[in-house]
Design a protein around this motif. Structure first.
Motif, short mmCIF file in Angstrom:
data_model
loop_
_atom_site.label_atom_id
_atom_site.label_comp_id
_atom_site.label_asym_id
_atom_site.label_seq_id
_atom_site.Cartn_x
_atom_site.Cartn_y
_atom_site.Cartn_z
N ARG A 68 0.06 5.14 2.53
CA ARG A 68 0.59 5.70 1.28
C ARG A 68 1.35 7.00 1.51
O ARG A 68 2.12 7.46 0.65
CB ARG A 68 -0.58 5.95 0.30
CG ARG A 68 -0.19 6.61 -1.02
CD ARG A 68 0.81 5.77 -1.80
NE ARG A 68 1.20 6.40 -3.06
CZ ARG A 68 2.19 7.28 -3.17
NH1 ARG A 68 2.91 7.64 -2.11
NH2 ARG A 68 2.50 7.80 -4.35
N GLU A 114 0.81 -1.22 0.00
CA GLU A 114 0.00 0.00 0.00
C GLU A 114 0.85 1.27 0.00
O GLU A 114 0.33 2.34 -0.30
CB GLU A 114 -0.98 -0.03 1.18
CG GLU A 114 -2.04 -1.12 1.00
CD GLU A 114 -3.24 -0.97 1.91
OE1 GLU A 114 -3.13 -0.27 2.94
OE2 GLU A 114 -4.28 -1.57 1.58
N ARG A 115 2.14 1.17 0.28
CA ARG A 115 3.03 2.32 0.15
C ARG A 115 3.12 2.75 -1.31
O ARG A 115 3.48 3.88 -1.61
CB ARG A 115 4.44 1.97 0.65
CG ARG A 115 4.64 2.06 2.12
CD ARG A 115 4.73 3.50 2.66
NE ARG A 115 5.88 4.22 2.14
CZ ARG A 115 5.80 5.39 1.52
NH1 ARG A 115 4.63 5.97 1.32
NH2 ARG A 115 6.88 6.00 1.09
N ARG A 116 2.81 1.82 -2.23
CA ARG A 116 2.90 2.11 -3.66
C ARG A 116 1.52 2.35 -4.28
O ARG A 116 1.41 2.49 -5.50
CB ARG A 116 3.60 0.95 -4.38
CG ARG A 116 5.04 0.71 -3.93
CD ARG A 116 5.72 -0.34 -4.79
NE ARG A 116 5.14 -1.66 -4.58
CZ ARG A 116 5.57 -2.52 -3.64
NH1 ARG A 116 6.57 -2.17 -2.84
NH2 ARG A 116 5.01 -3.71 -3.52
N SER A 117 0.49 2.41 -3.48
CA SER A 117 -0.88 2.53 -3.98
C SER A 117 -1.13 3.88 -4.65
O SER A 117 -0.56 4.90 -4.27
CB SER A 117 -1.87 2.34 -2.83
OG SER A 117 -3.18 2.64 -3.22
N THR A 118 -2.01 3.86 -5.66
CA THR A 118 -2.47 5.11 -6.26
C THR A 118 -3.77 5.58 -5.59
O THR A 118 -4.35 6.57 -6.03
CB THR A 118 -2.72 4.95 -7.76
OG1 THR A 118 -3.80 4.02 -7.95
CG2 THR A 118 -1.48 4.45 -8.48
N LEU A 119 -4.21 4.85 -4.57
CA LEU A 119 -5.47 5.16 -3.88
C LEU A 119 -6.62 5.23 -4.89
O LEU A 119 -7.39 6.18 -4.93
CB LEU A 119 -5.35 6.48 -3.10
CG LEU A 119 -4.21 6.54 -2.07
CD1 LEU A 119 -4.12 7.94 -1.48
CD2 LEU A 119 -4.41 5.51 -0.98
N ARG A 161 -5.38 2.94 4.69
CA ARG A 161 -4.70 2.85 3.40
C ARG A 161 -4.08 4.19 3.00
O ARG A 161 -2.96 4.25 2.47
CB ARG A 161 -5.68 2.38 2.33
CG ARG A 161 -5.01 2.11 0.97
CD ARG A 161 -5.91 1.31 0.04
NE ARG A 161 -7.05 2.08 -0.40
CZ ARG A 161 -7.45 2.14 -1.68
NH1 ARG A 161 -6.80 1.47 -2.61
NH2 ARG A 161 -8.51 2.83 -2.00
N GLU A 212 1.35 7.21 -9.42
CA GLU A 212 2.23 6.22 -8.79
C GLU A 212 3.47 6.86 -8.21
O GLU A 212 3.98 6.43 -7.18
CB GLU A 212 2.62 5.15 -9.82
CG GLU A 212 1.49 4.20 -10.19
CD GLU A 212 1.96 3.09 -11.11
OE1 GLU A 212 3.19 3.00 -11.36
OE2 GLU A 212 1.12 2.32 -11.58
#
Length: 412
Positions: A306, A206-211, A302, A217
């Motif tokens: 991020r 989730e650190r790489r999530s685009t939400l 989440r 990204e």
């Protein structure tokens, strides 16, 4: 064989500070009830009954007495509901009530055999530490008049009544406990409500999530989470810092979770649309600011996972759970250098900001976004701090021990 202990929690809202702990006690075999003004609520392991004030304080009531009348009306509502429970045979061994709103004020008279614990959040002073700080930020003089002091003191009457009847009292932080007069401070046990560090933890994916496409990204995400966009949580100062952040970092975007409302503060403050005022005054590029509204808890987690720089600001006032939750998740924290915050944050686990210094907040956000290795170290230190001090199971066990001690006492 010892009888199952019965505990009654009283709070206008639900689950508030008591719901989850009540479920945990239920899992240990306690019989847990919860009296609340909240409607249509439920929780496994907790029996809920409701109370509802029948009217607001009368306009004719003396202004100094209105806080007490409001509390008494609330106490009367609880009393009527509790008397009906007593008629059906209900007898709690322990009553735990949130002070200030008055609901638990007559619980000792209705259940005289029960021990009573007061949950204390704030003692009103004049001018309050929050008001003094806000005035300083705005270049104003703090208010100073006898009538204001009397009105604030009158707000403490219901709290003092609860404390006078209590066998024990709990306050969530040392800073909040210090607001109470010495005669009451010595009776307070400082115990936070606890943070679920197992759930509120980092997640590499989730650190790489685009939400869900909310951010790119490769965006550098500056987060801010609040119940209300208001002066007490320094929302105008946060927005004012964004233009400099955006200029310094082309990939930076701000994601703001919360509602456009005032949860704390004066009537005059509640008349202002702080969201619109802050955006207009700052001249911020609105295309780089995302407002999510109030988020479900999983979505809130989440978002924090991020975050590249999470900003938590407050005047000297009640500390938000959100700051401690974001530390538990391991956010790169940028926080106000104010007393409630520095009880848990330091330069080892956050970047402290003096909001009285122009540009300092923007500088610290920019620094956090640029310094990936330093941020990583502070992220870990922030989570370690919360796990060591506020892990929910540890605090629940300590609180249960306090409850058991109070139940064994022969006075109170």
């Amino acid at each position: 064989m010892a009888r199952t202990p019965r505990v009654l929690f009283i709070h206008d809202n639900f689950p508030a500070q008591f719901g989850r702990f009540g479920q945990w006690l239920s899992g240990l075999g306690w019989e847990v009830s919860f009296a609340t003004a909240a409607k249509d609520v439920s929780a496994d392991g907790i029996r809920i009954f409701n109370y509802a004030p029948h009217r607001e304080p009368a306009k004719e009531t003396h202004p100094y007495a209105q806080p007490m009348e409001k509390a008494v009306i609330n106490a009367q509502a609880f009393a009527r509901a509790a008397l009906a429970e007593r008629k059906e045979g209900y007898r709690p061994d322990l009553v735990v009530a949130h002070t200030g709103w008055g609901a638990g004020m007559f619980s000792k008279q209705i259940f005289p055999q029960a021990r009573f614990i007061a949950y204390c959040e704030w003692w009103y002073r004049y001018p309050g530490s929050d008001v003094v700080y806000l005035a300083e930020l705005n270049g104003e003089k703090p208010p100073s008049n006898v009538e204001g002091a009397i009105v604030e003191q009158s707000r403490n009457a219901p709290i003092a009544m609860d404390l006078s009847a209590a066998s024990a009292a709990i306050c969530p932080t040392e800073f909040q406990a210090r607001q109470f007069p010495p005669v009451f401070r010595s009776a307070l046990s400082v115990m936070h409500d606890g943070i679920d560090t197992a759930y509120l933890c980092p997640d590499a994916e989730e650190r790489r999530s685009t939400l869900d496409g909310l951010v790119a990204e490769d965006a550098h995400v500056v987060t801010y989470a609040t119940r209300g966009m208001e002066p007490h949580r320094c929302f105008p100062q946060f927005v004012a810092a964004l233009p400099a952040v955006f200029e310094a970092d082309p990939k930076a975007v701000a994601v703001i979770a919360g509602e456009n409302r005032v949860a704390y503060g004066s009537t005059r403050q509640r008349e202002t649309d702080w969201k619109e005022k802050a955006l207009t005054d700052a001249g911020v590029d609105r295309s780089r600011v995302r407002f999510t509204g109030r988020l479900p808890y999983g979505e809130y987690r989440r978002l924090l996972r991020r975050s590249d720089a999470h900003v938590y600001l407050t005047v000297p006032f009640v500390l938000s759970w959100s700051m401690l939750e974001s530390m538990s998740i391991g956010c790169a924290m940028v926080v106000s250098d104010t007393a409630p915050v520095t009880e848990y944050a330091s330069e080892k686990n956050a970047r402290l900001v003096d909001l009285r210094k122009p540009g300092h907040l923007a500088e610290r956000i920019i620094e956090t976004l640029k310094d990936a290795s330093g941020s990583a170290s502070r992220r870990k230190a922030a989570r370690d701090k919360i796990k060591a001090k506020l892990d929910m199971p540890d605090l629940y066990h300590a609180k249960a021990e306090l409850f058991a001690k109070v139940l064994k006492s022969v006075s109170g």
